[in-house]
Scaffold this active site. Sequence first.
Site, PDB file in Angstrom:
ATOM      1  N   LYS A   1       7.053  56.958 -18.070  1.00 21.60           N
ATOM      2  CA  LYS A   1       6.281  58.120 -18.536  1.00 21.60           C
ATOM      3  C   LYS A   1       6.998  59.381 -18.076  1.00 21.60           C
ATOM      4  CE  LYS A   1       2.332  59.021 -20.675  1.00 21.60           C
ATOM      5  NZ  LYS A   1       1.566  58.181 -21.626  1.00 21.60           N
TER       6      LYS A   1
ATOM      7  N   ASP B   1       2.447  62.239 -26.082  1.00 16.44           N
ATOM      8  CA  ASP B   1       1.215  62.047 -25.301  1.00 16.44           C
ATOM      9  C   ASP B   1       0.504  63.396 -25.383  1.00 16.44           C
ATOM     10  OD1 ASP B   1      -0.073  59.956 -23.312  1.00 16.44           O
ATOM     11  OD2 ASP B   1      -0.281  61.870 -22.290  1.00 16.44           O
TER      12      ASP B   1
HETATM   13  P1  NDP Z   1      -3.704  65.447 -27.644  1.00 16.33           P
HETATM   14  O1  NDP Z   1      -2.870  66.472 -26.982  1.00 16.33           O
HETATM   15  O2  NDP Z   1      -3.539  65.226 -29.104  1.00 16.33           O
HETATM   16  O3  NDP Z   1      -5.243  65.724 -27.368  1.00 16.33           O
HETATM   17  C1  NDP Z   1      -5.736  65.774 -26.072  1.00 16.33           C
HETATM   18  C2  NDP Z   1      -7.218  66.035 -26.126  1.00 16.33           C
HETATM   19  O4  NDP Z   1      -7.775  65.851 -24.837  1.00 16.33           O
HETATM   20  C3  NDP Z   1      -7.562  67.461 -26.531  1.00 16.33           C
HETATM   21  O5  NDP Z   1      -8.801  67.456 -27.167  1.00 16.33           O
HETATM   22  C4  NDP Z   1      -7.617  68.161 -25.178  1.00 16.33           C
HETATM   23  O6  NDP Z   1      -8.410  69.334 -25.188  1.00 16.33           O
HETATM   24  C5  NDP Z   1      -8.265  67.105 -24.333  1.00 16.33           C
HETATM   25  N1  NDP Z   1      -7.844  67.267 -22.945  1.00 16.33           N
HETATM   26  C6  NDP Z   1      -6.582  67.210 -22.474  1.00 16.33           C
HETATM   27  N2  NDP Z   1      -6.558  67.430 -21.153  1.00 16.33           N
HETATM   28  C7  NDP Z   1      -7.818  67.665 -20.805  1.00 16.33           C
HETATM   29  C8  NDP Z   1      -8.438  67.964 -19.571  1.00 16.33           C
HETATM   30  N3  NDP Z   1      -7.724  68.073 -18.433  1.00 16.33           N
HETATM   31  N4  NDP Z   1      -9.798  68.110 -19.568  1.00 16.33           N
HETATM   32  C9  NDP Z   1     -10.519  67.995 -20.722  1.00 16.33           C
HETATM   33  N5  NDP Z   1      -9.970  67.724 -21.918  1.00 16.33           N
HETATM   34  C10 NDP Z   1      -8.654  67.555 -21.951  1.00 16.33           C
HETATM   35  O7  NDP Z   1      -3.426  64.089 -26.839  1.00 16.33           O
HETATM   36  P2  NDP Z   1      -3.689  62.585 -27.291  1.00 16.33           P
HETATM   37  O8  NDP Z   1      -4.859  62.500 -28.184  1.00 16.33           O
HETATM   38  O9  NDP Z   1      -2.403  62.024 -27.726  1.00 16.33           O
HETATM   39  O10 NDP Z   1      -4.029  61.905 -25.879  1.00 16.33           O
HETATM   40  C11 NDP Z   1      -5.362  61.744 -25.404  1.00 16.33           C
HETATM   41  C12 NDP Z   1      -5.398  60.622 -24.386  1.00 16.33           C
HETATM   42  O11 NDP Z   1      -4.949  59.407 -24.991  1.00 16.33           O
HETATM   43  C13 NDP Z   1      -4.506  60.822 -23.152  1.00 16.33           C
HETATM   44  O12 NDP Z   1      -5.122  60.205 -22.038  1.00 16.33           O
HETATM   45  C14 NDP Z   1      -3.258  60.017 -23.516  1.00 16.33           C
HETATM   46  O13 NDP Z   1      -2.538  59.612 -22.385  1.00 16.33           O
HETATM   47  C15 NDP Z   1      -3.897  58.841 -24.232  1.00 16.33           C
HETATM   48  N6  NDP Z   1      -3.025  58.065 -25.103  1.00 16.33           N
HETATM   49  C16 NDP Z   1      -2.329  58.662 -26.120  1.00 16.33           C
HETATM   50  C17 NDP Z   1      -1.540  57.898 -26.950  1.00 16.33           C
HETATM   51  C18 NDP Z   1      -0.844  58.473 -28.125  1.00 16.33           C
HETATM   52  O14 NDP Z   1      -0.258  57.703 -28.891  1.00 16.33           O
HETATM   53  N7  NDP Z   1      -0.876  59.777 -28.369  1.00 16.33           N
HETATM   54  C19 NDP Z   1      -1.378  56.458 -26.730  1.00 16.33           C
HETATM   55  C20 NDP Z   1      -2.220  55.914 -25.688  1.00 16.33           C
HETATM   56  C21 NDP Z   1      -2.985  56.720 -24.903  1.00 16.33           C
HETATM   57  P3  NDP Z   1      -7.696  70.781 -25.161  1.00 16.33           P
HETATM   58  O15 NDP Z   1      -7.240  71.021 -26.566  1.00 16.33           O
HETATM   59  O16 NDP Z   1      -8.745  71.703 -24.695  1.00 16.33           O
HETATM   60  O17 NDP Z   1      -6.552  70.658 -24.198  1.00 16.33           O
HETATM   61  O1  2IT Z   2       0.001  56.249 -23.261  1.00 15.62           O
HETATM   62  C1  2IT Z   2       0.639  55.770 -24.217  1.00 15.62           C
HETATM   63  O2  2IT Z   2       0.664  54.557 -24.458  1.00 15.62           O
HETATM   64  C2  2IT Z   2       1.372  56.702 -25.084  1.00 15.62           C
HETATM   65  N1  2IT Z   2       1.284  57.907 -24.888  1.00 15.62           N
HETATM   66  C3  2IT Z   2       2.250  56.171 -26.170  1.00 15.62           C
HETATM   67  C4  2IT Z   2       3.585  55.754 -25.613  1.00 15.62           C
HETATM   68  C5  2IT Z   2       4.614  55.385 -26.630  1.00 15.62           C
HETATM   69  O3  2IT Z   2       5.737  55.106 -26.187  1.00 15.62           O
HETATM   70  O4  2IT Z   2       4.344  55.327 -27.834  1.00 15.62           O
END
Ligand code: NDP
Ligand code: 2IT
Length: 451
Positions: free
Chosen positions: A130, A170
């Site tokens: 990561k 992420d």
């Molecule tokens: P995005 O940046 O697209 O969205 C993040 C969302 O979470 C936004 O709504 C943001 O709000 C909110 N958020 C972020 N930080 C905080 C915080 N400290 N407190 C409250 N709200 C918060 O990210 P993703 O949707 O890609 O990721 C969301 C989660 O999913 C994370 O935990 C990530 O690690 C996990 N994840 C993502 C994957 C992927 O493929 N993208 C794969 C697997 C897991 P705001 O706009 O106000 O910041």
């Molecule tokens: O937390 C996760 O699994 C991700 N942000 C996706 C990682 C990836 O390599 O696609």
Amino acid sequence: MAVTDHVDLPTFMEGVKKRNAHQPEFVQAVQEVAEDIFDFMQDKEEYHAQQILRRIAEPDRVVSFRVCWEDDNGNVRVQRGWRVQNNNAIGPYKGGIRFHPSVTESVLKFLAFEQTFKNALTGLPMGGGKGGSNFNPKGKSVREIMRFCQSFMTELYRHIGADVDVPAGDIGVGAREIGFMFGQYKRITNNFTGVLTGKGLEWGGSLIRTEATGYGAVYFLANMLATKSEDLNGKTAVISGSGNVATHAAEKIVQLGGKVVTLSDSGGYIYDPDGINQEKIDWVKSHKTHRRGRIEEYVDAFPGASFHAGKTPWGVPCDVALPCATQNELLGDDARLLITNGCKAVSEGANMPTDLDGVHVFKAAKILYAPGKASNAGGVAVSGLEMSQNSERRSWKEEELQQMLKDIMLGIHKSCLAYGDQGGGYVDYVKGANIAGFKKVADAMLAFGVV
Ligand code: NDP
Ligand code: 2IT
């Protein structure tokens, strides 16, 4: 083999805490895994003798670097960047990059540790890593973001490679940022190679990668409900977040006949009693990604909804809940409230969104509860498929990929059952995921000897 003195769980955790002082998220992630693995290892002398868990909980390396960039006013700005390469026993390091002011070494170490088990669960050959930076993309112009991404990659490129370490997106890193980073990698190395995933479709990306994490989390939820002969039709869902994972989870819930009533961001949550349908989800996607707006503006566009500033949505009664924002966003009291209000199933779209107290509450209540390392693995799984397509230099069809994603999520569900079935109709998915993920990595490490 000589029988060694086994340390017990509290002694093991004391050591983890001591070696990782001031890294609470990392210690929390290790504790959650160790609770299950110590049980599992009881009669497995070799895992103890070879110190397998201790070794997985010590990253192969942590690279930390300075990232300088110039803002639009010509000011020099300095950020910190990291890549944590946790474990490559079963494949090249693989895992996303996060840009958020809350990013620390502790956060990235916990994410790389979790990723190691998650990637093993997918069945694809990927190790765990990561990276990220405490850079805050909010309020920055697109050109500032481009300059930051270029500067970040100017150091990161030395540490990654298609067979070495393959980053992706992420929080705060989507297709646009991957584009800027890929462009800089290609410019520096003159190599067009699958060094990042989540790429645009024109330049080596895979269909359904964008949707995969949210869709996968809902497939996993449906798999859990099916064990109770239930499905999502007519179920009310509470979702946190409004980014990539949250909006695609919402989309799949709606497609499967459920009703989504909340979304959130760091400012608070919106409650829409009429349900957040596809048209509203499309509005949120465009509002958050293209206009970079706040979720509170939803109530101006859809006046039937209400905005709750500074609050998380866990008090809204629901059948199923999907935390899809960030770590430790669902605490013990939230978990108790969800259960009191009749929530039957929780599928984590985010990584470690439930704190340790909350995890224990869900386990004690014996509800259907999937930890992120199982339920959000669809994203990295399709990243793995993107890597395969890049190696083959071809692109697979959408139907093929949709089916592969469903099959992988079903496979992870099966692995959880294999190690988490407690009898009496209760499956401990946390235990199942931890053991199944650990076993694959551990057995590979045993084959390599002490390295
Ligand atoms: P995005 O940046 O697209 O969205 C993040 C969302 O979470 C936004 O709504 C943001 O709000 C909110 N958020 C972020 N930080 C905080 C915080 N400290 N407190 C409250 N709200 C918060 O990210 P993703 O949707 O890609 O990721 C969301 C989660 O999913 C994370 O935990 C990530 O690690 C996990 N994840 C993502 C994957 C992927 O493929 N993208 C794969 C697997 C897991 P705001 O706009 O106000 O910041
Ligand atoms: O937390 C996760 O699994 C991700 N942000 C996706 C990682 C990836 O390599 O696609």
